[in-house]
Design a protein around this motif. Structure first.
Motif, mmCIF file in Angstrom:
data_model
loop_
_atom_site.group_PDB
_atom_site.id
_atom_site.type_symbol
_atom_site.label_atom_id
_atom_site.label_comp_id
_atom_site.label_asym_id
_atom_site.label_seq_id
_atom_site.Cartn_x
_atom_site.Cartn_y
_atom_site.Cartn_z
ATOM 1 N N THR A 15 -14.367 3.098 -13.056
ATOM 2 C CA THR A 15 -14.305 1.738 -12.515
ATOM 3 C C THR A 15 -12.932 1.477 -11.914
ATOM 4 O O THR A 15 -12.819 0.904 -10.818
ATOM 5 C CB THR A 15 -14.636 0.706 -13.608
ATOM 6 N N ALA A 16 -11.880 1.908 -12.603
ATOM 7 C CA ALA A 16 -10.518 1.763 -12.073
ATOM 8 C C ALA A 16 -10.375 2.544 -10.771
ATOM 9 O O ALA A 16 -9.732 2.075 -9.820
ATOM 10 C CB ALA A 16 -9.499 2.237 -13.103
ATOM 11 N N ALA A 17 -10.977 3.728 -10.709
ATOM 12 C CA ALA A 17 -10.923 4.544 -9.488
ATOM 13 C C ALA A 17 -11.603 3.816 -8.332
ATOM 14 O O ALA A 17 -11.086 3.802 -7.203
ATOM 15 C CB ALA A 17 -11.575 5.902 -9.732
ATOM 16 N N ASP A 18 -12.731 3.214 -8.603
ATOM 17 C CA ASP A 18 -13.448 2.471 -7.565
ATOM 18 C C ASP A 18 -12.598 1.313 -7.046
ATOM 19 O O ASP A 18 -12.482 1.110 -5.830
ATOM 20 C CB ASP A 18 -14.781 1.960 -8.118
ATOM 21 N N ILE A 19 -11.982 0.583 -7.953
ATOM 22 C CA ILE A 19 -11.119 -0.536 -7.556
ATOM 23 C C ILE A 19 -9.935 -0.015 -6.742
ATOM 24 O O ILE A 19 -9.602 -0.547 -5.680
ATOM 25 C CB ILE A 19 -10.630 -1.328 -8.787
ATOM 26 N N ASN A 21 -9.613 2.739 -5.010
ATOM 27 C CA ASN A 21 -9.986 3.289 -3.711
ATOM 28 C C ASN A 21 -10.453 2.239 -2.713
ATOM 29 O O ASN A 21 -10.307 2.430 -1.509
ATOM 30 C CB ASN A 21 -11.067 4.366 -3.881
ATOM 31 N N THR A 22 -10.997 1.148 -3.203
ATOM 32 C CA THR A 22 -11.502 0.121 -2.286
ATOM 33 C C THR A 22 -10.515 -1.021 -2.052
ATOM 34 O O THR A 22 -10.493 -1.602 -0.971
ATOM 35 C CB THR A 22 -12.841 -0.465 -2.785
ATOM 36 N N GLN A 23 -9.691 -1.333 -3.071
ATOM 37 C CA GLN A 23 -8.787 -2.483 -2.961
ATOM 38 C C GLN A 23 -7.315 -2.102 -3.036
ATOM 39 O O GLN A 23 -6.453 -2.940 -2.808
ATOM 40 C CB GLN A 23 -9.099 -3.482 -4.076
ATOM 41 N N ARG A 95 -7.735 11.271 1.671
ATOM 42 C CA ARG A 95 -8.465 10.379 2.584
ATOM 43 C C ARG A 95 -9.602 9.652 1.873
ATOM 44 O O ARG A 95 -9.823 8.467 2.104
ATOM 45 C CB ARG A 95 -9.056 11.179 3.746
ATOM 46 N N SER A 96 -10.341 10.362 1.057
ATOM 47 C CA SER A 96 -11.521 9.759 0.440
ATOM 48 C C SER A 96 -11.215 9.037 -0.868
ATOM 49 O O SER A 96 -12.058 8.305 -1.370
ATOM 50 C CB SER A 96 -12.614 10.815 0.220
ATOM 51 N N ASN A 97 -10.019 9.231 -1.402
ATOM 52 C CA ASN A 97 -9.611 8.598 -2.661
ATOM 53 C C ASN A 97 -8.195 8.041 -2.554
ATOM 54 O O ASN A 97 -7.309 8.437 -3.323
ATOM 55 C CB ASN A 97 -9.643 9.636 -3.799
ATOM 56 N N PRO A 98 -7.945 7.131 -1.618
ATOM 57 C CA PRO A 98 -6.563 6.709 -1.389
ATOM 58 C C PRO A 98 -5.873 6.087 -2.602
ATOM 59 O O PRO A 98 -4.699 6.375 -2.867
ATOM 60 C CB PRO A 98 -6.672 5.707 -0.232
ATOM 61 N N GLY A 99 -6.575 5.268 -3.344
ATOM 62 C CA GLY A 99 -5.969 4.636 -4.518
ATOM 63 C C GLY A 99 -5.763 5.612 -5.657
ATOM 64 O O GLY A 99 -4.716 5.600 -6.322
#
Length: 191
Positions: A15-19, A21-23, A95-99
């Motif tokens: 969930t932290a990874a998703d946040i 990478n998107t925000q 590129r696909s996982n910037p955060g």
């Protein structure tokens, strides 16, 4: 207070990874995590040691993922082909996982044994890729630092939109890696 059923560290980290990478990595907070997971913030502390624990787990997760993707990319390859493949996989991961990529850049994580082990595993992979150059260990470390600096610089500038000219980024990456490897070949000839 007992941990919430179905909530565990891997779920929190994903969930932290998703946040991240998107925000962006700075958006990873206990409040955003708990909101995304549909729980109250204090519940997270039953599973992980605060925000620093989340970011450490995210860094370890990112290094493992990067190592896995780079290992897969170089499978069956040797020499310069393997270095090109590893470099491209590194950039593709960033590129696909910037955060998550940003989280892998060491900070307080360097004192953690698990972080060190995963970092050393990634370092070992890259040193093995350079094996065909027959470098002494100390020189291999210097060469790996150079490669990492090159790849990190490229990915960081790309993420910040710094490559504004209308030329293909993958061609630029290929040329930079060719130039870098040419320098290593020349160094090996001269020694």
């Amino acid at each position: 207070m007992s941990p919430r059923i179905g909530l565990d560290v891997p779920t929190i980290v994903r969930t932290a990874a998703d946040i991240a990478n998107t925000q962006g990595l700075e958006a990873v907070t206990m409040a955003t995590l708990s909101q995304k997971l549909g729980i109250r913030s204090p519940s997270l502390y039953n599973h992980i040691d605060g925000l620093s624990g989340v970011k450490l787990a995210l860094a370890i997760y990112g290094l493992r993922e990067m190592n896995e993707q780079m290992s897969y990319a170089v499978e069956g390859l040797t020499g310069e082909d393997a270095v090109y493949a590893a470099g491209k996989a590194y950039i593709a991961f960033a590129r696909s996982n910037p955060g998550v990529y940003e989280a892998t850049i060491p900070s307080q994580s360097q004192d953690n044994d698990e972080f060190k082990a995963v970092s050393e595993q990634l370092l070992g992979l890259i040193i093995n890729l350079l094996d065909s150059y027959k470098l002494k260990h100390e020189m291999a470390i210097h060469i790996v630092r150079g490669l990492r600096s090159l790849l990190h610089g490229f990915s960081s500038i790309e993420q910040k939109g710094g490559f504004g000219l209308p030329y293909q980024l993958d061609e630029s990456l290929q040329l930079v890696l060719q130039t870098y490897l040419s320098g290593i070949r020349q160094m090996c000839i001269e020694k």
